[in-house]
Write a protein that holds these residues in place. Structure first.
Motif, PDB file in Angstrom:
ATOM      1  N   MET A  81      20.792  57.209  45.123  1.00 15.63           N
ATOM      2  CA  MET A  81      20.976  56.479  43.861  1.00 15.63           C
ATOM      3  C   MET A  81      22.463  56.257  43.594  1.00 15.63           C
ATOM      4  N   ASN A  82      23.275  57.278  43.817  1.00 14.71           N
ATOM      5  CA  ASN A  82      24.727  57.147  43.636  1.00 14.71           C
ATOM      6  C   ASN A  82      25.322  56.186  44.653  1.00 14.71           C
ATOM      7  N   ALA A  83      24.816  56.224  45.885  1.00 18.13           N
ATOM      8  CA  ALA A  83      25.318  55.332  46.932  1.00 18.13           C
ATOM      9  C   ALA A  83      25.049  53.872  46.574  1.00 18.13           C
ATOM     10  N   VAL A  84      23.896  53.603  45.974  1.00 18.10           N
ATOM     11  CA  VAL A  84      23.555  52.237  45.549  1.00 18.10           C
ATOM     12  C   VAL A  84      24.553  51.767  44.498  1.00 18.10           C
ATOM     13  N   ARG A  85      24.821  52.616  43.522  1.00 18.90           N
ATOM     14  CA  ARG A  85      25.771  52.269  42.466  1.00 18.90           C
ATOM     15  C   ARG A  85      27.150  52.002  43.059  1.00 18.90           C
ATOM     16  N   ASN A  86      27.595  52.876  43.945  1.00 22.45           N
ATOM     17  CA  ASN A  86      28.906  52.710  44.577  1.00 22.45           C
ATOM     18  C   ASN A  86      28.972  51.437  45.427  1.00 22.45           C
ATOM     19  N   GLU A  87      27.887  51.146  46.141  1.00 17.85           N
ATOM     20  CA  GLU A  87      27.837  49.928  46.967  1.00 17.85           C
ATOM     21  C   GLU A  87      28.003  48.683  46.104  1.00 17.85           C
ATOM     22  N   LEU A  88      27.266  48.613  44.996  1.00 15.09           N
ATOM     23  CA  LEU A  88      27.348  47.451  44.116  1.00 15.09           C
ATOM     24  C   LEU A  88      28.730  47.342  43.481  1.00 15.09           C
ATOM     25  N   LEU A  89      29.273  48.473  43.087  1.00 15.49           N
ATOM     26  CA  LEU A  89      30.599  48.489  42.484  1.00 15.49           C
ATOM     27  C   LEU A  89      31.658  48.017  43.471  1.00 15.49           C
ATOM     28  N   MET A  90      31.607  48.509  44.699  1.00 16.57           N
ATOM     29  CA  MET A  90      32.589  48.111  45.710  1.00 16.57           C
ATOM     30  C   MET A  90      32.436  46.629  46.082  1.00 16.57           C
ATOM     31  N   ASP A  91      31.208  46.137  46.139  1.00 16.12           N
ATOM     32  CA  ASP A  91      30.989  44.710  46.397  1.00 16.12           C
ATOM     33  C   ASP A  91      31.638  43.866  45.306  1.00 16.12           C
ATOM     34  N   ALA A  92      31.459  44.295  44.048  1.00 18.39           N
ATOM     35  CA  ALA A  92      32.037  43.558  42.926  1.00 18.39           C
ATOM     36  C   ALA A  92      33.561  43.600  42.975  1.00 18.39           C
ATOM     37  N   VAL A  93      34.117  44.753  43.275  1.00 18.98           N
ATOM     38  CA  VAL A  93      35.574  44.896  43.351  1.00 18.98           C
ATOM     39  C   VAL A  93      36.121  44.041  44.494  1.00 18.98           C
ATOM     40  N   ASP A  94      35.467  44.077  45.648  1.00 18.08           N
ATOM     41  CA  ASP A  94      35.907  43.268  46.790  1.00 18.08           C
ATOM     42  C   ASP A  94      35.920  41.786  46.438  1.00 18.08           C
ATOM     43  N   THR A  95      34.845  41.321  45.829  1.00 21.70           N
ATOM     44  CA  THR A  95      34.749  39.913  45.440  1.00 21.70           C
ATOM     45  C   THR A  95      35.854  39.554  44.449  1.00 21.70           C
ATOM     46  N   PHE A  96      36.057  40.429  43.475  1.00 16.85           N
ATOM     47  CA  PHE A  96      37.084  40.201  42.467  1.00 16.85           C
ATOM     48  C   PHE A  96      38.471  40.131  43.105  1.00 16.85           C
ATOM     49  N   VAL A  97      38.789  41.107  43.928  1.00 17.12           N
ATOM     50  CA  VAL A  97      40.119  41.156  44.552  1.00 17.12           C
ATOM     51  C   VAL A  97      40.348  39.915  45.423  1.00 17.12           C
ATOM     52  N   GLN A  98      39.338  39.521  46.188  1.00 11.63           N
ATOM     53  CA  GLN A  98      39.480  38.335  47.034  1.00 11.63           C
ATOM     54  C   GLN A  98      39.694  37.077  46.202  1.00 11.63           C
ATOM     55  N   SER A  99      39.088  37.016  45.027  1.00 10.56           N
ATOM     56  CA  SER A  99      39.222  35.811  44.209  1.00 10.56           C
ATOM     57  C   SER A  99      40.546  35.754  43.455  1.00 10.56           C
ATOM     58  N   VAL A 100      41.136  36.899  43.111  1.00  9.86           N
ATOM     59  CA  VAL A 100      42.400  36.868  42.367  1.00  9.86           C
ATOM     60  C   VAL A 100      43.636  36.981  43.254  1.00  9.86           C
ATOM     61  N   ARG A 101      43.480  37.463  44.459  1.00 10.64           N
ATOM     62  CA  ARG A 101      44.641  37.629  45.341  1.00 10.64           C
ATOM     63  C   ARG A 101      45.429  36.331  45.524  1.00 10.64           C
ATOM     64  N   PRO A 102      44.795  35.181  45.755  1.00 14.07           N
ATOM     65  CA  PRO A 102      45.556  33.935  45.943  1.00 14.07           C
ATOM     66  C   PRO A 102      46.330  33.483  44.698  1.00 14.07           C
ATOM     67  N   ILE A 103      45.972  34.011  43.540  1.00 16.76           N
ATOM     68  CA  ILE A 103      46.622  33.592  42.296  1.00 16.76           C
ATOM     69  C   ILE A 103      47.987  34.261  42.139  1.00 16.76           C
ATOM     70  N   ASN A 104      48.230  35.298  42.918  1.00 14.70           N
ATOM     71  CA  ASN A 104      49.516  36.001  42.890  1.00 14.70           C
ATOM     72  C   ASN A 104      49.794  36.624  41.520  1.00 14.70           C
ATOM     73  N   VAL A 105      48.859  37.468  41.090  1.00 11.44           N
ATOM     74  CA  VAL A 105      48.960  38.169  39.810  1.00 11.44           C
ATOM     75  C   VAL A 105      49.494  39.572  40.080  1.00 11.44           C
ATOM     76  N   SER A 106      50.407  40.027  39.217  1.00 10.80           N
ATOM     77  CA  SER A 106      50.926  41.386  39.394  1.00 10.80           C
ATOM     78  C   SER A 106      49.834  42.390  39.057  1.00 10.80           C
ATOM     79  N   MET A 107      49.935  43.587  39.633  1.00 11.57           N
ATOM     80  CA  MET A 107      48.958  44.638  39.387  1.00 11.57           C
ATOM     81  C   MET A 107      48.919  44.990  37.899  1.00 11.57           C
ATOM     82  N   GLU A 108      50.082  45.049  37.264  1.00 12.69           N
ATOM     83  CA  GLU A 108      50.139  45.388  35.836  1.00 12.69           C
ATOM     84  C   GLU A 108      49.401  44.348  34.993  1.00 12.69           C
TER      85      GLU A 108
END
Length: 124
Positions: A81-108
């Motif tokens: 159950m925890n692995a499922v939650r982590n998998e979905l969370l990491m998928d969302a984070v990966d998608t998010f990071v890939q979509s904002v990386r080209p915009i050149n936004v600072s981490m802050e």
């Protein structure tokens, strides 16, 4: 049971993701019965073979189990159950990071925007 299908992914994959999301959110709990394959096909208006394939894959992943002629149930394995939650969370984070990386936004700035948006969503 609300599920809107997209045209990109196979329907059985979308069904599996739906069940994973329900498990991760706590809507489906450990040991809870799930609809039969036939019931699911009727509710979602999908081919029974598609429902069967989704259940077969979820059983192979250890997400659900079926004992004899009893209804299928959500796994009781908390690690799964925890692995499922982590998998979905990491998928969302990966998608998010890939979509904002080209915009050149600072981490802050990014952390500020995410924190602000998340706070507003929770407050609504």
């Amino acid at each position: 049971m609300q599920l809107k299908f997209n045209n990109r992914d196979p329907v059985y994959v979308q069904v599996i993701r739906y069940f994973k999301e329900q498990m991760a959110s706590g809507t489906l709990t450990a040991g809870q019965e799930i609809p039969s394959r036939r019931e699911l096909a009727n509710k979602l208006k999908i081919n029974p073979n598609t429902a069967q394939r989704a259940y077969k894959e979820m059983e192979e992943e250890g997400l659900i189990y079926t004992e004899g002629n009893l209804p299928s149930k959500v796994t009781k394995d908390e690690n799964k159950m925890n692995a499922v939650r982590n998998e979905l969370l990491m998928d969302a984070v990966d998608t998010f990071v890939q979509s904002v990386r080209p915009i050149n936004v600072s981490m802050e700035e990014l952390i500020h925007l995410v924190t602000d948006k998340y706070s507003k969503e929770i407050g609504d």
